[in-house]
Scaffold this motif. Structure first.
Motif, PDB file in Angstrom:
ATOM      1  N   VAL A 215       0.870  -1.172   0.000  1.00  0.00           N
ATOM      2  CA  VAL A 215       0.000   0.000   0.000  1.00  0.00           C
ATOM      3  C   VAL A 215       0.906   1.220   0.000  1.00  0.00           C
ATOM      4  O   VAL A 215       1.873   1.292   0.761  1.00  0.00           O
ATOM      5  CB  VAL A 215      -0.978   0.006   1.201  1.00  0.00           C
ATOM      6  N   LEU A 216       0.617   2.169  -0.896  1.00  0.00           N
ATOM      7  CA  LEU A 216       1.436   3.366  -1.065  1.00  0.00           C
ATOM      8  C   LEU A 216       0.624   4.591  -0.666  1.00  0.00           C
ATOM      9  O   LEU A 216      -0.507   4.769  -1.147  1.00  0.00           O
ATOM     10  CB  LEU A 216       1.890   3.529  -2.512  1.00  0.00           C
ATOM     11  N   VAL A 217       1.193   5.433   0.180  1.00  0.00           N
ATOM     12  CA  VAL A 217       0.561   6.696   0.550  1.00  0.00           C
ATOM     13  C   VAL A 217       1.490   7.823   0.115  1.00  0.00           C
ATOM     14  O   VAL A 217       2.611   7.942   0.615  1.00  0.00           O
ATOM     15  CB  VAL A 217       0.294   6.780   2.067  1.00  0.00           C
ATOM     16  N   THR A 218       1.040   8.619  -0.847  1.00  0.00           N
ATOM     17  CA  THR A 218       1.890   9.667  -1.408  1.00  0.00           C
ATOM     18  C   THR A 218       1.765  10.963  -0.609  1.00  0.00           C
ATOM     19  O   THR A 218       0.882  11.108   0.244  1.00  0.00           O
ATOM     20  CB  THR A 218       1.520   9.945  -2.879  1.00  0.00           C
ATOM     21  N   LYS A 219       2.627  11.920  -0.930  1.00  0.00           N
ATOM     22  CA  LYS A 219       2.651  13.191  -0.190  1.00  0.00           C
ATOM     23  C   LYS A 219       1.408  14.027  -0.434  1.00  0.00           C
ATOM     24  O   LYS A 219       1.104  14.935   0.350  1.00  0.00           O
ATOM     25  CB  LYS A 219       3.903  13.989  -0.548  1.00  0.00           C
ATOM     26  N   ASP A 220       0.660  13.738  -1.528  1.00  0.00           N
ATOM     27  CA  ASP A 220      -0.548  14.512  -1.816  1.00  0.00           C
ATOM     28  C   ASP A 220      -1.821  13.731  -1.490  1.00  0.00           C
ATOM     29  O   ASP A 220      -2.918  14.096  -1.906  1.00  0.00           O
ATOM     30  CB  ASP A 220      -0.577  14.963  -3.286  1.00  0.00           C
ATOM     31  N   ALA A 221      -1.704  12.643  -0.731  1.00  0.00           N
ATOM     32  CA  ALA A 221      -2.864  11.831  -0.361  1.00  0.00           C
ATOM     33  C   ALA A 221      -3.641  12.485   0.774  1.00  0.00           C
ATOM     34  O   ALA A 221      -3.112  13.297   1.536  1.00  0.00           O
ATOM     35  CB  ALA A 221      -2.415  10.433   0.064  1.00  0.00           C
ATOM     36  N   ASN A 345      10.910   9.304  -3.113  1.00  0.00           N
ATOM     37  CA  ASN A 345      10.462   9.373  -4.505  1.00  0.00           C
ATOM     38  C   ASN A 345       9.688   8.116  -4.854  1.00  0.00           C
ATOM     39  O   ASN A 345      10.082   7.012  -4.476  1.00  0.00           O
ATOM     40  CB  ASN A 345      11.690   9.524  -5.420  1.00  0.00           C
ATOM     41  N   ILE A 346       8.601   8.274  -5.589  1.00  0.00           N
ATOM     42  CA  ILE A 346       7.744   7.136  -5.939  1.00  0.00           C
ATOM     43  C   ILE A 346       8.503   6.071  -6.732  1.00  0.00           C
ATOM     44  O   ILE A 346       8.138   4.887  -6.728  1.00  0.00           O
ATOM     45  CB  ILE A 346       6.501   7.627  -6.740  1.00  0.00           C
ATOM     46  N   ASP A 347       9.596   6.476  -7.386  1.00  0.00           N
ATOM     47  CA  ASP A 347      10.416   5.500  -8.124  1.00  0.00           C
ATOM     48  C   ASP A 347      10.938   4.401  -7.208  1.00  0.00           C
ATOM     49  O   ASP A 347      11.070   3.245  -7.626  1.00  0.00           O
ATOM     50  CB  ASP A 347      11.614   6.197  -8.791  1.00  0.00           C
ATOM     51  N   GLN A 348      11.255   4.754  -5.960  1.00  0.00           N
ATOM     52  CA  GLN A 348      11.744   3.762  -5.004  1.00  0.00           C
ATOM     53  C   GLN A 348      10.707   2.666  -4.786  1.00  0.00           C
ATOM     54  O   GLN A 348      11.039   1.475  -4.739  1.00  0.00           O
ATOM     55  CB  GLN A 348      12.058   4.439  -3.653  1.00  0.00           C
ATOM     56  N   CYS A 349       9.453   3.061  -4.677  1.00  0.00           N
ATOM     57  CA  CYS A 349       8.361   2.095  -4.458  1.00  0.00           C
ATOM     58  C   CYS A 349       8.158   1.216  -5.685  1.00  0.00           C
ATOM     59  O   CYS A 349       8.083  -0.017  -5.580  1.00  0.00           O
ATOM     60  CB  CYS A 349       7.068   2.841  -4.140  1.00  0.00           C
ATOM     61  N   ILE A 350       8.094   1.847  -6.839  1.00  0.00           N
ATOM     62  CA  ILE A 350       7.851   1.109  -8.079  1.00  0.00           C
ATOM     63  C   ILE A 350       8.977   0.115  -8.340  1.00  0.00           C
ATOM     64  O   ILE A 350       8.728  -1.041  -8.708  1.00  0.00           O
ATOM     65  CB  ILE A 350       7.685   2.089  -9.262  1.00  0.00           C
ATOM     66  N   ASN A 351      10.211   0.550  -8.149  1.00  0.00           N
ATOM     67  CA  ASN A 351      11.358  -0.339  -8.390  1.00  0.00           C
ATOM     68  C   ASN A 351      11.335  -1.541  -7.454  1.00  0.00           C
ATOM     69  O   ASN A 351      11.603  -2.676  -7.869  1.00  0.00           O
ATOM     70  CB  ASN A 351      12.675   0.430  -8.218  1.00  0.00           C
ATOM     71  N   TYR A 352      11.002  -1.305  -6.192  1.00  0.00           N
ATOM     72  CA  TYR A 352      10.965  -2.413  -5.232  1.00  0.00           C
ATOM     73  C   TYR A 352       9.858  -3.404  -5.587  1.00  0.00           C
ATOM     74  O   TYR A 352      10.069  -4.623  -5.583  1.00  0.00           O
ATOM     75  CB  TYR A 352      10.752  -1.896  -3.812  1.00  0.00           C
ATOM     76  N   ILE A 353       8.684  -2.897  -5.903  1.00  0.00           N
ATOM     77  CA  ILE A 353       7.549  -3.767  -6.249  1.00  0.00           C
ATOM     78  C   ILE A 353       7.881  -4.615  -7.472  1.00  0.00           C
ATOM     79  O   ILE A 353       7.609  -5.822  -7.503  1.00  0.00           O
ATOM     80  CB  ILE A 353       6.281  -2.920  -6.503  1.00  0.00           C
ATOM     81  N   ASN A 354       8.510  -4.005  -8.465  1.00  0.00           N
ATOM     82  CA  ASN A 354       8.800  -4.716  -9.714  1.00  0.00           C
ATOM     83  C   ASN A 354       9.946  -5.712  -9.588  1.00  0.00           C
ATOM     84  O   ASN A 354      10.067  -6.629 -10.412  1.00  0.00           O
ATOM     85  CB  ASN A 354       9.096  -3.716 -10.830  1.00  0.00           C
TER      86      ASN A 354
END
Length: 455
Positions: A215-221, A345-354
């Motif tokens: 589950v990802l919670v971004t800075k603009d959530a 950075n959201i890239d960190q999340c995407i890279n880990y998930i992938n």
């Protein structure tokens, strides 16, 4: 006994009794009546096995099954109809259609965490599609399995729908039979064994597995709403949900705010002492309880972390200062423990998930359309929600299933009927005209005509 049961069900299927619309509709109605009659016993069993209160037992199990029944009953006639499709000029004169046909003898192996819903929803699809069914519920949720056995076996003849109980040896004996379809819900490791068994007989299969769902919670959530909805999805059934958020990515600027609102939500749900709350369930058995204690050993709990061995309960827990190497990040948690990882950075999340096995679910809390599109386009997962958790499972209009190590195949609503049906492609040709271009001898003129038709 198992071998004889499969033979008996195959013979009954071959009698064509189960394929009639009225027969299927009547069977679904009988199942509804049985569920209504046994509802109190099912609730008692769920409380005994998992500590589920009556309200949760209804909205997260029994009610979902009845809703699935309503959808299938309403749409059954349409689902059973042949579907007309276009016919290519090369087949002139003819018409084409796709015809749903039942597989035959279906085996449904269900798990212990939602023993009513994850047993009966596949059974509904199998019955609707015209199959005979053997249901093998989990031995871990023994009380619920016994109620299901009594309910189903007193409602249907053995040759049509039958519940078989037992342990690993029963599963092995069932999987050694020549079946026509296998539907399995459970762990990835056991799913691999089921698939290996099915491969020996080339039996088609659906695997509903699990995995570490992020589950990802971004800075603009909307952090307050995110905290409440994540708490709901994570701690339903004491976290023993295959689509529960397994770990949390929280933007570093929102961590303090999130922890505050998360704590408020948990107190609203379960009070100051969640372990004593009638609305918070227990861990299924000692083995899983000990496994969970081991996973959070030496970790920092910013919320929760309280345990009670006598009740087999772990309070809703939020862990801080988790790294990718932490023990709790190495396997699916399947319990009321949520590891929290901050990111910049959201890239960190995407890279880990992938870089890891495809999760069964993914949840994203954001108000950014760009972030939403990036995560949906770049991450591979079974299904999920934007700004909510687990509610995708409750929809009859959204097929539910995994991808890769989180499963294959899907069900719910129309997808349930489709899963247990083989769709045959039929071309019906007229005999009044017989176009000669396809027959030998092949001349230049025939070749030219063929090229024109096949363009």
């Amino acid at each position: 006994m198992i071998k004889e049961l499969v033979v008996k069900q195959r013979n009954y299927f071959l009698s064509k009794e189960t394929r009639d619309y009225k027969y299927r509709k009547n069977a679904l109605n009988k199942l509804r009546q049985a569920i209504n009659e046994y509802e109190p016993m099912l609730k008692d069993a769920l409380m005994y096995d998992l500590g589920k209160n009556e309200a949760e037992s209804y909205f997260a199990e029994i009610g979902i099954v009845l809703k699935e029944l309503t959808y299938i009953e309403k749409h059954l006639k349409k689902l059973m109809k042949n579907k007309k499709v276009k016919t290519h000029l090369v087949d002139f004169p003819a018409r084409s259609f796709i015809s749903p046909h039942p597989y035959g003898v279906v085996l449904v192996i269900s798990p212990w965490n939602y023993p009513v819903m994850l047993s009966l929803c596949p059974v509904i699809g199998a019955i609707a599609a015209g199959n005979t069914v053997i249901l093998k519920p989990s031995e871990f949720s023994a009380k619920t399995s016994e109620v299901l056995k009594e309910m189903i076996n007193s409602t249907f003849n053995d040759e049509y729908v039958k519940v078989v109980t037992g342990g690993i040896s029963t599963n092995q004996e069932l999987l050694d039979q020549k079946l026509d379809y296998i539907f399995f819900t459970g762990s990835t490791n056991v799913g691999k064994i089921v698939m290996e068994k099915a491969a020996k007989n080339l039996t088609p299969i659906s695997l509903e597995l699990g995995g570490k769902s992020p589950v990802l919670v971004t800075k603009d959530a909307n952090v307050k709403v995110a905290a409440k909805r994540i708490a709901f999805g994570k701690y339903l059934n004491a976290g023993q949900t295959c689509v529960a958020p397994d770990y949390l990515f929280i933007h570093e600027s929102k961590k303090t705010e999130f922890v505050k609102y998360f704590d408020e939500a948990l107190k609203q749900f379960f009070g100051d002492n969640p372990i004593k709350s009638k609305d918070f369930g227990k861990i299924i058995n000692d083995k899983h309880y000990t496994r969970l204690l081991n996973l959070m050993e030496d970790e920092e709990a910013v919320i929760g972390g309280v345990t009670d061995d006598s009740l087999r309960k772990i309070s809703p827990t939020l862990l801080d200062n988790i790294t990718y190497q932490s023990k709790i990040m190495q396997e699916e948690i399947f319990g009321p423990i949520l590891p929290m990882i901050t990111y910049e950075n959201i890239d960190q999340c995407i890279n880990y998930i992938n870089k890891n096995p495809n999760p069964l679910a993914l949840y994203l809390f954001t108000s950014s359309k760009e972030t939403e599109e990036r995560v949906l386009n770049e991450c591979n997962f079974g299904g999920g929600c934007i700004n909510d958790t687990i509610m995708q499972v409750a929809s009859d209009y959204l097929p539910f299933g995994g991808v890769g190590e989180s499963g294959m195949g899907s069900y719910h609503g129309k997808a349930s009927f489709d899963t247990f049906s083989h769709f045959r492609s039929i071309l019906k040709k007229s005999t009044k005209i017989d176009v000669q271009a396809r027959y030998a001898p092949y001349t230049k003129a025939k070749e030219k005509l063929t090229k024109m038709i096949l363009k």
